[in-house]
Design a protein around this motif. Structure first.
Motif, PDB file in Angstrom:
ATOM      1  N   PRO A  51       8.601  41.485  34.653  1.00 22.12           N
ATOM      2  CA  PRO A  51       7.674  42.112  35.605  1.00 22.12           C
ATOM      3  C   PRO A  51       6.438  41.248  35.851  1.00 22.12           C
ATOM      4  CG  PRO A  51       8.407  43.686  33.931  1.00 22.12           C
ATOM      5  CD  PRO A  51       8.864  42.334  33.487  1.00 22.12           C
ATOM      6  N   GLY A  52       6.045  41.164  37.124  1.00 22.89           N
ATOM      7  CA  GLY A  52       4.853  40.408  37.472  1.00 22.89           C
ATOM      8  C   GLY A  52       5.070  38.925  37.636  1.00 22.89           C
ATOM      9  N   ALA A  53       6.290  38.456  37.453  1.00 19.05           N
ATOM     10  CA  ALA A  53       6.585  37.025  37.577  1.00 19.05           C
ATOM     11  C   ALA A  53       6.751  36.649  39.046  1.00 19.05           C
ATOM     12  CB  ALA A  53       7.845  36.658  36.785  1.00 19.05           C
ATOM     13  N   LYS A  54       6.765  35.342  39.289  1.00 22.60           N
ATOM     14  CA  LYS A  54       6.979  34.805  40.627  1.00 22.60           C
ATOM     15  C   LYS A  54       8.294  34.033  40.638  1.00 22.60           C
ATOM     16  CE  LYS A  54       4.918  31.796  44.126  1.00 22.60           C
ATOM     17  NZ  LYS A  54       3.745  30.968  44.482  1.00 22.60           N
ATOM     18  N   VAL A  55       9.149  34.317  41.619  1.00 19.17           N
ATOM     19  CA  VAL A  55      10.442  33.639  41.719  1.00 19.17           C
ATOM     20  C   VAL A  55      10.218  32.259  42.330  1.00 19.17           C
ATOM     21  CG1 VAL A  55      12.759  33.688  42.690  1.00 19.17           C
ATOM     22  CG2 VAL A  55      11.674  35.816  41.955  1.00 19.17           C
ATOM     23  N   LEU A  56      10.411  31.232  41.506  1.00 14.53           N
ATOM     24  CA  LEU A  56      10.213  29.855  41.960  1.00 14.53           C
ATOM     25  C   LEU A  56      11.459  29.320  42.659  1.00 14.53           C
ATOM     26  CD1 LEU A  56       8.244  27.455  41.917  1.00 14.53           C
ATOM     27  CD2 LEU A  56       9.303  26.724  39.787  1.00 14.53           C
ATOM     28  N   GLU A  57      12.618  29.611  42.098  1.00 10.99           N
ATOM     29  CA  GLU A  57      13.887  29.166  42.686  1.00 10.99           C
ATOM     30  C   GLU A  57      14.932  30.267  42.529  1.00 10.99           C
ATOM     31  OE1 GLU A  57      15.142  25.533  40.936  1.00 10.99           O
ATOM     32  OE2 GLU A  57      13.380  24.396  41.546  1.00 10.99           O
ATOM     33  N   LEU A  58      15.811  30.370  43.518  1.00  8.34           N
ATOM     34  CA  LEU A  58      16.933  31.302  43.459  1.00  8.34           C
ATOM     35  C   LEU A  58      18.121  30.666  44.164  1.00  8.34           C
ATOM     36  CD1 LEU A  58      18.001  34.136  42.715  1.00  8.34           C
ATOM     37  CD2 LEU A  58      17.294  34.883  44.989  1.00  8.34           C
ATOM     38  N   SER A  59      19.217  30.513  43.452  1.00 11.45           N
ATOM     39  CA  SER A  59      20.403  29.876  44.033  1.00 11.45           C
ATOM     40  C   SER A  59      21.651  30.665  43.651  1.00 11.45           C
ATOM     41  CB  SER A  59      20.532  28.424  43.545  1.00 11.45           C
ATOM     42  OG  SER A  59      20.649  28.371  42.132  1.00 11.45           O
ATOM     43  N   TYR A  60      22.692  30.515  44.465  1.00 10.54           N
ATOM     44  CA  TYR A  60      23.954  31.218  44.236  1.00 10.54           C
ATOM     45  C   TYR A  60      25.021  30.235  43.785  1.00 10.54           C
ATOM     46  CZ  TYR A  60      28.263  33.807  45.187  1.00 10.54           C
ATOM     47  OH  TYR A  60      29.493  34.404  45.083  1.00 10.54           O
ATOM     48  N   ASP A  61      25.679  30.541  42.680  1.00 11.49           N
ATOM     49  CA  ASP A  61      26.770  29.730  42.143  1.00 11.49           C
ATOM     50  C   ASP A  61      28.063  30.513  42.355  1.00 11.49           C
ATOM     51  OD1 ASP A  61      28.546  28.156  40.810  1.00 11.49           O
ATOM     52  OD2 ASP A  61      27.576  28.270  38.851  1.00 11.49           O
ATOM     53  N   GLY A  62      28.827  30.106  43.382  1.00  9.16           N
ATOM     54  CA  GLY A  62      30.014  30.863  43.751  1.00  9.16           C
ATOM     55  C   GLY A  62      31.250  30.514  42.952  1.00  9.16           C
ATOM     56  N   ASP A  63      31.123  30.465  41.654  1.00 12.85           N
ATOM     57  CA  ASP A  63      32.279  30.207  40.799  1.00 12.85           C
ATOM     58  C   ASP A  63      33.284  31.354  40.948  1.00 12.85           C
ATOM     59  OD1 ASP A  63      33.584  30.648  37.849  1.00 12.85           O
ATOM     60  OD2 ASP A  63      33.259  28.520  38.269  1.00 12.85           O
ATOM     61  N   GLU A  64      34.577  31.022  41.056  1.00 15.78           N
ATOM     62  CA  GLU A  64      35.588  32.041  41.310  1.00 15.78           C
ATOM     63  C   GLU A  64      35.682  33.049  40.162  1.00 15.78           C
ATOM     64  OE1 GLU A  64      39.282  30.239  42.197  1.00 15.78           O
ATOM     65  OE2 GLU A  64      38.623  29.329  44.064  1.00 15.78           O
ATOM     66  N   LYS A  65      35.534  32.565  38.924  1.00 16.62           N
ATOM     67  CA  LYS A  65      35.677  33.452  37.766  1.00 16.62           C
ATOM     68  C   LYS A  65      34.429  34.300  37.557  1.00 16.62           C
ATOM     69  CE  LYS A  65      38.929  30.483  35.274  1.00 16.62           C
ATOM     70  NZ  LYS A  65      39.189  29.735  34.011  1.00 16.62           N
TER      71      LYS A  65
END
Length: 232
Positions: A51-65
């Motif tokens: 709580p209260g943090a700042k999102v610096l990076e957000l990425s999606y890893d579309g691994d099939e499993k």
């Protein structure tokens, strides 16, 4: 008879291929239609964790499993690495790391405290005054030794001080010595919504490289590739 056998064999092969293609299509179709956590939901889960943090990076890893969202968050003097399972929404990885900060302010406070103690001792007796002066001299000697190395480098403390003088009020996120043919102290600093990369000559203390880049908040459009998996 032979031609009849070839016809039957050909029909059998075509049937097997058709079944394989059909199975593959069903498999792919079921995966593509599977409901996944959206980027906004993943961000919310990460912020609930910190709580209260700042999102610096957000990425999606579309691994099939195990498809997942990888997030880097910052709060106070800490950096958090949080991974969220894109299928279940569960947090599958959580790491907390203390961001490197300069000891410059602490050294100043320590020096001020030492001077106050020395003044008090001077007012008490001459012997205590002498002892306090010796302690101060010893501290200065140790600090000078710590700021230099046998290789003639300025030392980590001095390099951090140079970086923070360049960007007052920043926090040192990463710091290391690149000890190659032209040794440099490399630093990554963060202040407000900006990230600074600074290279300091390990021998002369000269700033060789300086760059400033705005920390961009994650963009939902990065995950919109006309894929119905992210549509309601």
């Amino acid at each position: 008879m032979k031609s009849k056998k070839y016809v039957i064999l050909g029909v059998g092969i075509i049937a097997v291929i058709g079944l394989a293609v059909g199975a593959y299509y069903v498999s792919q179709n079921s995966v593509s239609n599977e409901k996944l956590v959206t980027p906004e939901e993943a961000k919310s889960i990460m912020l609930d964790k910190v709580p209260g943090a700042k999102v610096l990076e957000l990425s999606y890893d579309g691994d099939e499993k195990t498809p997942k969202y990888d997030g880097t968050l910052i709060k106070d003097k800490y950096e958090y690495e949080v991974d969220v399972d894109a299928k279940t929404g569960q947090v599958i990885k959580f790491e907390k790391e203390n961001m490197l900060t300069s000891n410059g302010d602490e050294n100043i406070n320590n020096e001020s405290t030492t001077n106050q103690q020395s003044t008090t001792q001077q007012n008490s007796t001459q012997n205590n005054n002498t002892s306090a002066n010796n302690n101060v001299n010893n501290n200065i000697s140790r600090n000078n030794n710590a700021s230099t190395t046998k290789n003639g480098y300025i030392g980590e403390s001095k390099a951090k001080s140079i970086m923070l003088n360049k960007v007052p009020g920043a926090k040192i996120n990463k710091f290391y010595l690149d000890n190659d043919a032209t040794p440099e102290y490399e630093g990554e600093l963060i202040k407000d919504d900006y990230e600074y990369d600074i290279s300091v000559d390990a021998k002369t203390g000269e700033i060789r490289e300086f760059s400033k880049e705005r920390i961009e908040a994650y963009d939902d459009d990065r995950y919109d590739h006309d894929d119905d998996r992210y549509d309601d």
